[in-house]
Design a protein around this motif. Structure first.
Motif, PDB file in Angstrom:
ATOM      1  N   ILE A   2      36.693  65.384 -73.116  1.00  0.00           N
ATOM      2  CA  ILE A   2      36.552  65.449 -74.497  1.00  0.00           C
ATOM      3  C   ILE A   2      37.876  65.845 -75.058  1.00  0.00           C
ATOM      4  CG2 ILE A   2      35.227  66.719 -76.422  1.00  0.00           C
ATOM      5  CD1 ILE A   2      32.990  66.885 -74.580  1.00  0.00           C
ATOM      6  N   ARG A   3      38.306  65.052 -76.173  1.00  0.00           N
ATOM      7  CA  ARG A   3      39.323  65.525 -76.619  1.00  0.00           C
ATOM      8  C   ARG A   3      39.546  65.104 -78.347  1.00  0.00           C
ATOM      9  NH1 ARG A   3      41.563  60.621 -78.485  1.00  0.00           N
ATOM     10  NH2 ARG A   3      41.157  58.816 -77.182  1.00  0.00           N
ATOM     11  N   THR A   4      40.541  65.555 -79.016  1.00  0.00           N
ATOM     12  CA  THR A   4      40.438  65.412 -80.416  1.00  0.00           C
ATOM     13  C   THR A   4      40.771  63.840 -80.539  1.00  0.00           C
ATOM     14  OG1 THR A   4      41.239  67.522 -81.084  1.00  0.00           O
ATOM     15  CG2 THR A   4      41.685  66.202 -82.550  1.00  0.00           C
ATOM     16  N   VAL A   5      40.027  63.386 -81.685  1.00  0.00           N
ATOM     17  CA  VAL A   5      40.340  61.937 -82.234  1.00  0.00           C
ATOM     18  C   VAL A   5      41.865  61.850 -82.652  1.00  0.00           C
ATOM     19  CG1 VAL A   5      39.867  62.416 -84.640  1.00  0.00           C
ATOM     20  CG2 VAL A   5      39.046  60.124 -83.641  1.00  0.00           C
ATOM     21  N   THR A   6      42.201  60.567 -82.498  1.00  0.00           N
ATOM     22  CA  THR A   6      43.528  59.862 -83.161  1.00  0.00           C
ATOM     23  C   THR A   6      43.031  58.635 -83.810  1.00  0.00           C
ATOM     24  OG1 THR A   6      44.038  58.640 -81.203  1.00  0.00           O
ATOM     25  CG2 THR A   6      44.731  60.925 -81.187  1.00  0.00           C
ATOM     26  N   LEU A   7      44.004  58.288 -84.574  1.00  0.00           N
ATOM     27  CA  LEU A   7      43.886  57.069 -85.339  1.00  0.00           C
ATOM     28  C   LEU A   7      43.799  55.852 -84.436  1.00  0.00           C
ATOM     29  CD1 LEU A   7      46.111  57.562 -88.525  1.00  0.00           C
ATOM     30  CD2 LEU A   7      43.597  57.635 -88.148  1.00  0.00           C
ATOM     31  N   ASN A   8      44.233  55.983 -83.392  1.00  0.00           N
ATOM     32  CA  ASN A   8      44.226  55.078 -82.144  1.00  0.00           C
ATOM     33  C   ASN A   8      42.785  54.735 -81.879  1.00  0.00           C
ATOM     34  OD1 ASN A   8      46.953  54.338 -82.477  1.00  0.00           O
ATOM     35  ND2 ASN A   8      47.399  55.852 -80.573  1.00  0.00           N
ATOM     36  N   ASP A   9      41.885  55.657 -81.912  1.00  0.00           N
ATOM     37  CA  ASP A   9      40.386  55.597 -81.681  1.00  0.00           C
ATOM     38  C   ASP A   9      39.667  54.637 -82.389  1.00  0.00           C
ATOM     39  OD1 ASP A   9      40.914  57.135 -79.247  1.00  0.00           O
ATOM     40  OD2 ASP A   9      40.781  58.895 -80.593  1.00  0.00           O
ATOM     41  N   ALA A  10      40.310  54.166 -83.777  1.00  0.00           N
ATOM     42  CA  ALA A  10      39.388  53.392 -84.628  1.00  0.00           C
ATOM     43  C   ALA A  10      38.538  52.399 -84.122  1.00  0.00           C
ATOM     44  CB  ALA A  10      40.242  53.267 -85.895  1.00  0.00           C
ATOM     45  N   GLN A  11      39.388  51.564 -83.489  1.00  0.00           N
ATOM     46  CA  GLN A  11      38.502  50.364 -82.956  1.00  0.00           C
ATOM     47  C   GLN A  11      37.363  50.576 -82.062  1.00  0.00           C
ATOM     48  OE1 GLN A  11      39.267  46.737 -83.397  1.00  0.00           O
ATOM     49  NE2 GLN A  11      37.174  46.683 -82.855  1.00  0.00           N
ATOM     50  N   ALA A  12      37.641  51.714 -81.259  1.00  0.00           N
ATOM     51  CA  ALA A  12      36.380  52.127 -80.213  1.00  0.00           C
ATOM     52  C   ALA A  12      35.383  52.577 -80.873  1.00  0.00           C
ATOM     53  CB  ALA A  12      36.849  52.707 -79.173  1.00  0.00           C
ATOM     54  N   GLU A  37      38.957  50.598 -92.024  1.00  0.00           N
ATOM     55  CA  GLU A  37      38.072  51.332 -92.480  1.00  0.00           C
ATOM     56  C   GLU A  37      37.783  52.591 -91.602  1.00  0.00           C
ATOM     57  OE1 GLU A  37      33.727  51.636 -94.840  1.00  0.00           O
ATOM     58  OE2 GLU A  37      34.409  49.653 -94.234  1.00  0.00           O
ATOM     59  N   MET A  38      37.362  52.491 -90.574  1.00  0.00           N
ATOM     60  CA  MET A  38      37.100  53.593 -89.583  1.00  0.00           C
ATOM     61  C   MET A  38      38.289  54.392 -89.617  1.00  0.00           C
ATOM     62  SD  MET A  38      34.925  55.079 -87.998  1.00  0.00           S
ATOM     63  CE  MET A  38      33.504  53.924 -88.142  1.00  0.00           C
ATOM     64  N   ALA A  39      39.827  53.869 -89.718  1.00  0.00           N
ATOM     65  CA  ALA A  39      40.862  54.722 -89.319  1.00  0.00           C
ATOM     66  C   ALA A  39      40.919  55.770 -90.669  1.00  0.00           C
ATOM     67  CB  ALA A  39      42.140  53.582 -89.360  1.00  0.00           C
ATOM     68  N   ASP A  40      40.604  55.083 -91.739  1.00  0.00           N
ATOM     69  CA  ASP A  40      40.610  55.888 -93.186  1.00  0.00           C
ATOM     70  C   ASP A  40      39.697  56.993 -93.119  1.00  0.00           C
ATOM     71  OD1 ASP A  40      42.747  54.061 -94.250  1.00  0.00           O
ATOM     72  OD2 ASP A  40      41.321  52.962 -95.284  1.00  0.00           O
ATOM     73  N   ARG A  41      38.309  56.589 -92.239  1.00  0.00           N
ATOM     74  CA  ARG A  41      37.579  57.913 -92.365  1.00  0.00           C
ATOM     75  C   ARG A  41      37.879  58.845 -91.394  1.00  0.00           C
ATOM     76  NH1 ARG A  41      31.517  54.696 -92.115  1.00  0.00           N
ATOM     77  NH2 ARG A  41      31.860  53.311 -93.970  1.00  0.00           N
ATOM     78  N   ILE A  45      38.195  62.638 -92.524  1.00  0.00           N
ATOM     79  CA  ILE A  45      37.500  63.648 -92.034  1.00  0.00           C
ATOM     80  C   ILE A  45      38.231  64.607 -91.180  1.00  0.00           C
ATOM     81  CG2 ILE A  45      35.422  64.206 -90.358  1.00  0.00           C
ATOM     82  CD1 ILE A  45      34.447  61.413 -91.665  1.00  0.00           C
ATOM     83  N   SER A  46      38.927  64.101 -90.161  1.00  0.00           N
ATOM     84  CA  SER A  46      39.619  64.988 -89.194  1.00  0.00           C
ATOM     85  C   SER A  46      40.796  65.918 -89.756  1.00  0.00           C
ATOM     86  CB  SER A  46      40.447  64.153 -87.960  1.00  0.00           C
ATOM     87  OG  SER A  46      41.418  63.278 -88.665  1.00  0.00           O
ATOM     88  N   SER A  47      41.193  65.619 -91.051  1.00  0.00           N
ATOM     89  CA  SER A  47      42.229  66.376 -91.655  1.00  0.00           C
ATOM     90  C   SER A  47      41.472  67.685 -92.309  1.00  0.00           C
ATOM     91  CB  SER A  47      42.707  65.834 -93.037  1.00  0.00           C
ATOM     92  OG  SER A  47      41.967  65.740 -94.096  1.00  0.00           O
ATOM     93  N   THR A  48      40.223  67.806 -92.259  1.00  0.00           N
ATOM     94  CA  THR A  48      39.415  69.033 -92.687  1.00  0.00           C
ATOM     95  C   THR A  48      38.575  69.654 -91.448  1.00  0.00           C
ATOM     96  OG1 THR A  48      39.714  68.139 -94.675  1.00  0.00           O
ATOM     97  CG2 THR A  48      38.116  69.845 -94.622  1.00  0.00           C
ATOM     98  N   TYR A  49      38.055  68.830 -90.789  1.00  0.00           N
ATOM     99  CA  TYR A  49      36.834  69.027 -89.864  1.00  0.00           C
ATOM    100  C   TYR A  49      37.068  68.673 -88.459  1.00  0.00           C
ATOM    101  CZ  TYR A  49      34.177  69.899 -94.275  1.00  0.00           C
ATOM    102  OH  TYR A  49      33.605  70.151 -95.503  1.00  0.00           O
ATOM    103  N   PRO A  50      36.502  69.290 -87.552  1.00  0.00           N
ATOM    104  CA  PRO A  50      36.699  68.999 -85.926  1.00  0.00           C
ATOM    105  C   PRO A  50      36.243  67.616 -85.860  1.00  0.00           C
ATOM    106  CG  PRO A  50      35.231  71.069 -86.409  1.00  0.00           C
ATOM    107  CD  PRO A  50      35.554  70.651 -87.641  1.00  0.00           C
ATOM    108  N   TYR A  51      36.745  66.752 -84.840  1.00  0.00           N
ATOM    109  CA  TYR A  51      36.380  65.263 -84.654  1.00  0.00           C
ATOM    110  C   TYR A  51      36.770  65.205 -83.278  1.00  0.00           C
ATOM    111  CZ  TYR A  51      35.608  60.236 -86.101  1.00  0.00           C
ATOM    112  OH  TYR A  51      35.448  58.879 -86.390  1.00  0.00           O
TER     113      TYR A  51
END
Length: 162
Positions: A2-12, A37-41, A45-51
């Motif tokens: 388990i790790r923190t999300v990155t923008l590179n995860d948008a496709q998956a 669109e997922m990258a924008d989300r 989200i991750s700028s404020t909350y855990p992801y």
């Protein structure tokens, strides 16, 4: 892992989520989400909350995050949770591991309450949340419509701190 999300995860993440959009009533979204669109989300989200994301052998198998529950300022210490596990990998403890990480991070971030909004029926999600200590606090009848049927939702709540 388990790790923190990155923008590179948008496709998956979009791939996992779109499977649920297209084939289930678990989400009330009705059109697939593009990776952009997922990258924008993710960014918002991750700028404020855990992801978090769950990976095994280089493959993303699930993700979860907290996000704002209501817009008014008095709700700022309450968040809604989201968790999805890739088809074919459910029932293996991935969702539970992700949610436990999210609960811990949410508590450390000073959140007071987590809300899980679960479409009825979704017994696997109900069992997962109950196992983690969430309690059902409401049921709303026929609040969504997808695939020609009216859908109910349950709200489950977990109080993180007293």
């Amino acid at each position: 892992m388990i790790r923190t999300v990155t923008l590179n995860d948008a496709q998956a993440i979009a791939d996992i989520y779109n499977e649920y959009i297209v084939h289930t009533c678990i989400t009330f979204e009705t059109a697939p989400v593009s990776p952009a669109e997922m990258a924008d989300r993710i960014r918002t989200i991750s700028s404020t909350y855990p992801y978090f994301v769950y990976e095994a052998d280089g493959e993303m198998l699930g993700y979860c995050y907290a996000h704002g529950w209501k817009e008014k300022q008095a709700y700022r210490q309450t968040a809604e949770t989201t968790v999805y596990v890739k088809k074919g990998h459910t029932g293996k403890g991935i969702g539970q591991a992700l949610m436990q990480q999210l609960i811990d991070a949410s508590q450390k971030a000073g959140l007071h309450v987590l809300i899980a909004c679960i479409t009825y029926p979704n017994e696997a999600s109900v069992r997962l949340h109950e196992k983690l200590g969430f309690k059902q606090v409401s049921r709303f009848n026929e609040v969504g419509r997808k695939f020609g049927q009216w859908l109910d939702i349950y709200d489950f709540q977990l109080v993180l701190s007293e």
